[in-house]
Motif scaffolding. Structure first.
Motif, mmCIF file in Angstrom:
data_model
loop_
_atom_site.group_PDB
_atom_site.id
_atom_site.type_symbol
_atom_site.label_atom_id
_atom_site.label_comp_id
_atom_site.label_asym_id
_atom_site.label_seq_id
_atom_site.Cartn_x
_atom_site.Cartn_y
_atom_site.Cartn_z
ATOM 1 N N UNK A 2 4.198 -1.699 -2.625
ATOM 2 C CA UNK A 2 4.070 -3.238 -2.582
ATOM 3 C C UNK A 2 5.143 -3.993 -2.087
ATOM 4 N N UNK A 3 6.394 -3.453 -2.690
ATOM 5 C CA UNK A 3 7.851 -4.116 -2.691
ATOM 6 C C UNK A 3 8.722 -3.439 -1.716
ATOM 7 N N UNK A 4 8.326 -2.491 -0.840
ATOM 8 C CA UNK A 4 9.044 -1.675 -0.279
ATOM 9 C C UNK A 4 9.971 -2.642 0.980
ATOM 10 N N UNK A 5 9.273 -3.618 1.206
ATOM 11 C CA UNK A 5 10.059 -4.565 2.306
ATOM 12 C C UNK A 5 10.925 -5.555 1.717
ATOM 13 N N UNK A 6 11.068 -5.505 0.495
ATOM 14 C CA UNK A 6 12.100 -6.162 -0.175
ATOM 15 C C UNK A 6 13.113 -5.489 -0.920
ATOM 16 N N UNK A 7 12.884 -4.258 -1.242
ATOM 17 C CA UNK A 7 13.867 -3.434 -2.168
ATOM 18 C C UNK A 7 13.849 -2.013 -1.396
ATOM 19 N N UNK A 8 14.948 -1.518 -1.386
ATOM 20 C CA UNK A 8 14.871 0.026 -0.882
ATOM 21 C C UNK A 8 13.995 0.832 -1.603
#
Length: 92
Positions: free
Chosen positions: A8-14
């Motif tokens: 879910x958060x791969x676009x914001x964090x590596x």
């Protein structure tokens, strides 16, 4: 659960950083991505969709006992507690 969070958060964090922080292997995350969806997960999604439809059609009046009764009448084997959990998780 950790892999879903990463996804879910791969676009914001590596992905690499999140895996390191959450203590999971990056290769396991990518293996999880390629894994086909389980039958249990598919069934849960199908029931969740149907619960939502019944709830909206009832003008948001029916609770888990009534929705469970309707699902069973339709031939779905489901526990009232499962329906209650689905309703709670989806804010119904």
């Amino acid at each position: 659960m950790r892999y879903q969070f990463i996804h879910r958060h791969r676009s914001k964090f590596s992905v690499e950083k999140m895996c390191k922080i959450l203590g999971v292997s990056r290769s396991w995350y990518y293996a999880w991505l390629r894994r086909p969806e389980s039958e249990r997960s598919k069934r849960r999604k199908r029931i969740t969709k149907r619960v939502h439809q019944i709830f909206v059609k009832s003008h948001r009046l029916y609770g888990s006992p009534k929705i469970t009764q309707i699902l069973r009448h339709e031939g779905e084997r489901v526990a009232q507690k499962t329906v209650a959990n689905i309703m709670r998780e989806n804010g119904l």
